[in-house]
Design a protein around this motif. Sequence first.
Motif, short mmCIF file in Angstrom:
data_model
loop_
_atom_site.label_atom_id
_atom_site.label_comp_id
_atom_site.label_asym_id
_atom_site.label_seq_id
_atom_site.Cartn_x
_atom_site.Cartn_y
_atom_site.Cartn_z
N ILE A 143 0.77 -1.22 -0.12
CA ILE A 143 -0.34 0.00 -0.02
C ILE A 143 0.99 1.02 0.06
N ILE A 144 0.66 1.98 -0.85
CA ILE A 144 1.46 3.30 -1.08
C ILE A 144 0.58 4.62 -0.80
N LYS A 145 -0.76 4.56 -0.74
CA LYS A 145 -1.43 5.63 -0.61
C LYS A 145 -2.88 5.21 -0.19
N LEU A 146 -3.54 5.78 0.64
CA LEU A 146 -4.75 5.58 1.20
C LEU A 146 -5.74 6.99 1.08
N GLN A 147 -6.56 6.95 0.06
CA GLN A 147 -7.44 7.95 0.00
C GLN A 147 -8.82 7.50 0.79
N GLN A 148 -10.08 8.56 0.54
CA GLN A 148 -11.36 8.08 1.00
C GLN A 148 -11.59 6.66 1.16
N ASN A 149 -12.11 6.34 -0.06
CA ASN A 149 -12.31 4.68 -0.34
C ASN A 149 -11.66 4.28 -1.31
N LYS A 150 -10.35 4.50 -1.48
CA LYS A 150 -9.38 4.05 -2.54
C LYS A 150 -8.12 3.70 -1.66
N ILE A 151 -7.77 2.52 -2.26
CA ILE A 151 -6.36 1.95 -1.80
C ILE A 151 -5.53 1.76 -2.86
N ILE A 152 -4.46 2.70 -3.10
CA ILE A 152 -3.40 2.51 -3.97
C ILE A 152 -2.25 1.76 -3.74
N VAL A 153 -1.82 1.00 -4.40
CA VAL A 153 -0.84 -0.33 -4.34
C VAL A 153 0.12 -0.28 -5.16
N GLU A 154 1.41 -0.68 -5.13
CA GLU A 154 2.29 -0.98 -6.29
C GLU A 154 3.01 -2.40 -5.87
N GLU A 155 3.41 -2.99 -6.94
CA GLU A 155 4.05 -4.31 -6.74
C GLU A 155 5.35 -4.37 -5.73
N ALA A 156 5.29 -5.23 -4.81
CA ALA A 156 6.28 -4.99 -3.72
C ALA A 156 7.74 -5.70 -4.28
N SER A 157 8.77 -5.22 -4.05
CA SER A 157 10.03 -5.88 -4.58
C SER A 157 10.70 -6.51 -3.89
#
Length: 157
Positions: A143-157
């Motif tokens: 998880i790189i960012k948490l917005q109101q109802n949105k979870i933004i992710v990126e591939e973990a290396s």
Amino acid sequence: MLLDWITVLLLICVGLGLIIVELIFVPGTTLVGILGFLLAGIGIWIGYAALGTTLGHIILAGTVLVAGIAFFYSFRSDVWTRFALKDSNRGHVNEEHQHDLEIGEVGKTVSALRPSGTAIFKERHHEVHTHGEFVSPNTAVRIIKLQQNKIIVEEAS
């Protein structure tokens, strides 16, 4: 003479029926309402042309009176409530479990993220989004960012 009366009444009744269908069921101005208005107008015009001016005035007045009464009672009474949508969608994405997650947590994708999909964090399924990247299923994500109802992710290396 009888055929003229049948034609006039049929055109007017079908025209008024189409106009009511337009008002109740079909949103906006569409071909249904225009066709209904044209059929009622043609029925009144044939009444003037084939039956004379006096009967034409009577047909016009009767059509306006019947249309007004039909519209008044169809909207005033609860005739159309059985066609109305009464249910509403009350589901919300990630609203009840969003506060359990923190930036930096690592989870695993269940579906492909293109850029949205499903991932598991803390043994719960969540809808997640990327910044446009494609992430394959069964891949670790962070998880790189948490917005109101949105979870933004990126591939973990």
